[in-house]
Scaffold this motif. Structure first.
Motif, PDB file in Angstrom:
ATOM      1  N   GLY A  57       2.869  -7.258  -4.402  1.00  0.00           N
ATOM      2  CA  GLY A  57       3.908  -6.625  -3.614  1.00  0.00           C
ATOM      3  C   GLY A  57       5.117  -6.269  -4.443  1.00  0.00           C
ATOM      4  N   VAL A  58       5.906  -5.352  -3.913  1.00  0.00           N
ATOM      5  CA  VAL A  58       7.160  -4.945  -4.551  1.00  0.00           C
ATOM      6  C   VAL A  58       8.273  -5.109  -3.523  1.00  0.00           C
ATOM      7  N   VAL A  84       6.883   5.616  -0.226  1.00  0.00           N
ATOM      8  CA  VAL A  84       5.889   4.768  -0.903  1.00  0.00           C
ATOM      9  C   VAL A  84       4.912   4.198   0.118  1.00  0.00           C
ATOM     10  N   GLN A  85       5.416   3.726   1.244  1.00  0.00           N
ATOM     11  CA  GLN A  85       4.525   3.173   2.261  1.00  0.00           C
ATOM     12  C   GLN A  85       3.572   4.231   2.806  1.00  0.00           C
ATOM     13  N   GLU A  93      -4.176   1.611   1.065  1.00  0.00           N
ATOM     14  CA  GLU A  93      -3.524   0.321   0.776  1.00  0.00           C
ATOM     15  C   GLU A  93      -2.590  -0.044   1.926  1.00  0.00           C
ATOM     16  N   ASN A  94      -2.326  -1.320   2.062  1.00  0.00           N
ATOM     17  CA  ASN A  94      -1.464  -1.790   3.128  1.00  0.00           C
ATOM     18  C   ASN A  94       0.003  -1.490   2.800  1.00  0.00           C
ATOM     19  N   PRO A  95       0.701  -0.743   3.655  1.00  0.00           N
ATOM     20  CA  PRO A  95       2.099  -0.387   3.386  1.00  0.00           C
ATOM     21  C   PRO A  95       3.046  -1.591   3.424  1.00  0.00           C
ATOM     22  N   ARG A  96       2.591  -2.702   3.992  1.00  0.00           N
ATOM     23  CA  ARG A  96       3.441  -3.896   4.029  1.00  0.00           C
ATOM     24  C   ARG A  96       3.567  -4.558   2.659  1.00  0.00           C
ATOM     25  N   GLU A 119       6.031 -13.364   0.565  1.00  0.00           N
ATOM     26  CA  GLU A 119       4.851 -14.003  -0.030  1.00  0.00           C
ATOM     27  C   GLU A 119       3.831 -14.361   1.051  1.00  0.00           C
ATOM     28  N   LYS A 120       4.290 -14.862   2.192  1.00  0.00           N
ATOM     29  CA  LYS A 120       3.381 -15.178   3.303  1.00  0.00           C
ATOM     30  C   LYS A 120       2.665 -13.916   3.785  1.00  0.00           C
ATOM     31  N   THR A 121       3.426 -12.833   3.926  1.00  0.00           N
ATOM     32  CA  THR A 121       2.829 -11.563   4.347  1.00  0.00           C
ATOM     33  C   THR A 121       1.769 -11.107   3.351  1.00  0.00           C
TER      34      THR A 121
END
Length: 128
Positions: A57-58, A84-85, A93-96, A119-121
């Motif tokens: 993730g970013v 980007v999302q 890819e997942n935008p989250r 991090e949980k997401t």
């Protein structure tokens, strides 16, 4: 443990992240931080490259209303994240995997909370 790349702004969010360390607040050791002058100057391709290079993730730590360069920094950065999302969705890819929040110079605890939740997401996305 999710690998997270953080784009942080030199004058506002960097001190907030430093404050988290000075306050001995812990966040995952798999977080890497790159300083930029203004979050609205991040190129969408940099975010995609980070994800293609192995980051889960970013996180973009924006200045919010305190940006010394642009009054509409938050809106510009939000538009960057939206682009980007959208691109992530187009390539399956997942935008989250991309998140933005305003982090001020004394927001160490807020930064840590954002990163832990992110991090949980990301862990949920990886296990899905």
């Amino acid at each position: 443990m999710a690998r997270i790349l953080v784009f942080s702004t030199e004058t506002i969010s960097d001190p907030g992240i430093d404050f988290a360390g000075i306050s001995h607040l812990s966040y995952p050791s798999s977080v890497d931080v790159i300083s930029v002058p203004c979050s609205s100057g991040i190129h969408p391709d940099w975010v995609i490259l980070a994800l293609k290079s192995g980051y889960d993730g970013v996180f973009i730590a924006a200045d919010g209303e305190d940006c010394p360069y642009l009054r509409d920094c938050t809106e510009r950065t939000a538009e960057l994240v939206r682009q980007v999302q959208e691109k992530l969705q187009e390539i399956g890819e997942n935008p989250r995997r991309v998140r933005m929040a305003a982090i001020c110079s004394v927001c160490g605890e807020a930064f840590v909370n954002h990163i832990r939740q992110f991090e949980k997401t990301l862990d949920e996305i990886k296990s899905a």
